[in-house]
Design a protein around this motif. Structure first.
Motif, PDB file in Angstrom:
ATOM      1  N   ALA A  61      65.347 -68.455 -51.115  1.00  0.00           N
ATOM      2  CA  ALA A  61      65.967 -69.886 -51.550  1.00  0.00           C
ATOM      3  C   ALA A  61      66.210 -70.773 -50.566  1.00  0.00           C
ATOM      4  CB  ALA A  61      67.110 -69.458 -52.548  1.00  0.00           C
ATOM      5  N   GLY A  62      65.759 -71.825 -51.026  1.00  0.00           N
ATOM      6  CA  GLY A  62      66.122 -73.107 -49.982  1.00  0.00           C
ATOM      7  C   GLY A  62      65.259 -73.190 -48.720  1.00  0.00           C
ATOM      8  N   PHE A  63      64.200 -72.230 -48.638  1.00  0.00           N
ATOM      9  CA  PHE A  63      63.346 -72.100 -47.590  1.00  0.00           C
ATOM     10  C   PHE A  63      61.855 -72.477 -48.168  1.00  0.00           C
ATOM     11  CE2 PHE A  63      66.812 -70.136 -45.990  1.00  0.00           C
ATOM     12  CZ  PHE A  63      67.036 -70.523 -44.618  1.00  0.00           C
ATOM     13  N   GLU A  64      60.805 -72.733 -47.339  1.00  0.00           N
ATOM     14  CA  GLU A  64      59.254 -72.964 -47.646  1.00  0.00           C
ATOM     15  C   GLU A  64      58.885 -71.578 -47.432  1.00  0.00           C
ATOM     16  OE1 GLU A  64      58.271 -75.999 -48.280  1.00  0.00           O
ATOM     17  OE2 GLU A  64      60.164 -76.767 -47.986  1.00  0.00           O
ATOM     18  N   ASP A  65      57.543 -71.447 -48.129  1.00  0.00           N
ATOM     19  CA  ASP A  65      56.720 -70.245 -48.172  1.00  0.00           C
ATOM     20  C   ASP A  65      56.466 -69.578 -46.767  1.00  0.00           C
ATOM     21  OD1 ASP A  65      56.777 -70.213 -50.984  1.00  0.00           O
ATOM     22  OD2 ASP A  65      54.788 -71.009 -51.159  1.00  0.00           O
ATOM     23  N   MET A  66      56.191 -70.521 -45.890  1.00  0.00           N
ATOM     24  CA  MET A  66      56.086 -70.278 -44.513  1.00  0.00           C
ATOM     25  C   MET A  66      57.330 -69.440 -43.908  1.00  0.00           C
ATOM     26  SD  MET A  66      56.260 -73.948 -42.604  1.00  0.00           S
ATOM     27  CE  MET A  66      56.662 -73.248 -40.751  1.00  0.00           C
ATOM     28  N   ASP A  67      58.084 -69.374 -44.364  1.00  0.00           N
ATOM     29  CA  ASP A  67      59.618 -68.830 -44.080  1.00  0.00           C
ATOM     30  C   ASP A  67      59.884 -67.600 -44.583  1.00  0.00           C
ATOM     31  OD1 ASP A  67      60.494 -70.748 -41.991  1.00  0.00           O
ATOM     32  OD2 ASP A  67      61.160 -72.063 -43.985  1.00  0.00           O
ATOM     33  N   ASN A  68      58.939 -67.268 -45.626  1.00  0.00           N
ATOM     34  CA  ASN A  68      58.902 -65.613 -46.194  1.00  0.00           C
ATOM     35  C   ASN A  68      58.848 -64.628 -44.947  1.00  0.00           C
ATOM     36  OD1 ASN A  68      58.817 -67.248 -48.607  1.00  0.00           O
ATOM     37  ND2 ASN A  68      56.569 -66.461 -48.998  1.00  0.00           N
ATOM     38  N   THR A  69      59.661 -63.449 -45.498  1.00  0.00           N
ATOM     39  CA  THR A  69      59.693 -62.714 -44.427  1.00  0.00           C
ATOM     40  C   THR A  69      59.356 -61.158 -45.037  1.00  0.00           C
ATOM     41  OG1 THR A  69      62.213 -62.294 -44.486  1.00  0.00           O
ATOM     42  CG2 THR A  69      61.167 -63.985 -42.807  1.00  0.00           C
ATOM     43  N   TRP A  70      59.177 -60.207 -44.203  1.00  0.00           N
ATOM     44  CA  TRP A  70      58.972 -58.740 -44.622  1.00  0.00           C
ATOM     45  C   TRP A  70      60.297 -57.934 -44.238  1.00  0.00           C
ATOM     46  CZ3 TRP A  70      55.240 -56.989 -47.637  1.00  0.00           C
ATOM     47  CH2 TRP A  70      54.119 -57.478 -47.584  1.00  0.00           C
ATOM     48  N   GLU A  71      60.973 -57.581 -45.135  1.00  0.00           N
ATOM     49  CA  GLU A  71      62.277 -56.861 -44.719  1.00  0.00           C
ATOM     50  C   GLU A  71      62.099 -55.441 -45.395  1.00  0.00           C
ATOM     51  OE1 GLU A  71      64.580 -58.448 -43.374  1.00  0.00           O
ATOM     52  OE2 GLU A  71      63.661 -60.424 -43.448  1.00  0.00           O
ATOM     53  N   PRO A  72      62.875 -54.390 -44.584  1.00  0.00           N
ATOM     54  CA  PRO A  72      62.924 -53.230 -44.892  1.00  0.00           C
ATOM     55  C   PRO A  72      63.218 -52.901 -46.113  1.00  0.00           C
ATOM     56  CG  PRO A  72      63.721 -53.319 -42.626  1.00  0.00           C
ATOM     57  CD  PRO A  72      63.643 -54.776 -43.430  1.00  0.00           C
ATOM     58  N   ALA A  73      62.676 -51.967 -46.978  1.00  0.00           N
ATOM     59  CA  ALA A  73      62.868 -51.760 -48.427  1.00  0.00           C
ATOM     60  C   ALA A  73      64.259 -51.141 -48.466  1.00  0.00           C
ATOM     61  CB  ALA A  73      61.774 -51.121 -49.110  1.00  0.00           C
ATOM     62  N   THR A  74      64.625 -50.280 -47.491  1.00  0.00           N
ATOM     63  CA  THR A  74      65.807 -49.498 -47.479  1.00  0.00           C
ATOM     64  C   THR A  74      66.855 -50.503 -47.565  1.00  0.00           C
ATOM     65  OG1 THR A  74      65.714 -49.181 -45.233  1.00  0.00           O
ATOM     66  CG2 THR A  74      64.941 -47.248 -46.645  1.00  0.00           C
ATOM     67  N   ILE A  75      66.944 -51.768 -46.981  1.00  0.00           N
ATOM     68  CA  ILE A  75      68.114 -52.442 -46.960  1.00  0.00           C
ATOM     69  C   ILE A  75      67.938 -53.496 -48.022  1.00  0.00           C
ATOM     70  CG2 ILE A  75      68.841 -54.676 -45.511  1.00  0.00           C
ATOM     71  CD1 ILE A  75      68.980 -52.034 -43.979  1.00  0.00           C
ATOM     72  N   ILE A  76      66.635 -53.714 -48.712  1.00  0.00           N
ATOM     73  CA  ILE A  76      67.015 -54.595 -49.790  1.00  0.00           C
ATOM     74  C   ILE A  76      67.461 -53.458 -50.993  1.00  0.00           C
ATOM     75  CG2 ILE A  76      65.598 -55.923 -51.497  1.00  0.00           C
ATOM     76  CD1 ILE A  76      65.856 -56.838 -48.733  1.00  0.00           C
ATOM     77  N   LEU A  77      67.293 -52.378 -50.865  1.00  0.00           N
ATOM     78  CA  LEU A  77      67.556 -51.448 -52.079  1.00  0.00           C
ATOM     79  C   LEU A  77      69.023 -51.261 -51.880  1.00  0.00           C
ATOM     80  CD1 LEU A  77      65.166 -48.518 -52.041  1.00  0.00           C
ATOM     81  CD2 LEU A  77      65.952 -49.855 -54.112  1.00  0.00           C
ATOM     82  N   GLU A  78      69.665 -51.463 -50.761  1.00  0.00           N
ATOM     83  CA  GLU A  78      71.096 -51.315 -50.584  1.00  0.00           C
ATOM     84  C   GLU A  78      71.858 -52.634 -51.002  1.00  0.00           C
ATOM     85  OE1 GLU A  78      72.146 -50.491 -46.400  1.00  0.00           O
ATOM     86  OE2 GLU A  78      71.050 -48.620 -46.722  1.00  0.00           O
ATOM     87  N   ASP A  79      71.375 -53.708 -50.527  1.00  0.00           N
ATOM     88  CA  ASP A  79      71.931 -55.139 -50.899  1.00  0.00           C
ATOM     89  C   ASP A  79      71.423 -55.742 -52.200  1.00  0.00           C
ATOM     90  OD1 ASP A  79      72.939 -54.985 -48.356  1.00  0.00           O
ATOM     91  OD2 ASP A  79      71.339 -56.068 -47.361  1.00  0.00           O
ATOM     92  N   ALA A  80      70.321 -55.536 -52.919  1.00  0.00           N
ATOM     93  CA  ALA A  80      70.137 -55.891 -53.998  1.00  0.00           C
ATOM     94  C   ALA A  80      69.248 -54.896 -55.059  1.00  0.00           C
ATOM     95  CB  ALA A  80      69.135 -57.356 -54.149  1.00  0.00           C
TER      96      ALA A  80
END
Length: 75
Positions: free
Chosen positions: A35-54
């Motif tokens: 949110a608040g960033f352009e598509d060029m700022d999309n990032t690949w994040e570890p799924a394990t972290i995302i499962l913990e945080d969201a």
């Protein structure tokens, strides 16, 4: 949902796709639009972290895309 990084929080706009990490670790990663960033700022994040945080929205994303290749492996 907010993901913390150092003392800063970033809000997930949406999940875009998943993949196995290209660095041969075999770990799952999720492409995130922030949110608040352009598509060029999309990032690949570890799924394990995302499962913990969201966990709820990420699991919903996986289930909503269960018919796509690889998504069933994440369910």
């Amino acid at each position: 949902h907010i993901i913390a990084h150092n003392d800063t929080g970033y809000e997930i706009k949406r999940f875009l796709e998943i993949r196995r990490s290209p660095n041969h670790s075999g770990e799952w990663e999720v492409l995130i639009s922030w949110a608040g960033f352009e598509d060029m700022d999309n990032t690949w994040e570890p799924a394990t972290i995302i499962l913990e945080d969201a966990p709820v929205p990420f699991k919903k994303f996986i289930l909503d895309n269960i018919s796509k290749p690889d998504y069933a492996l994440m369910a």
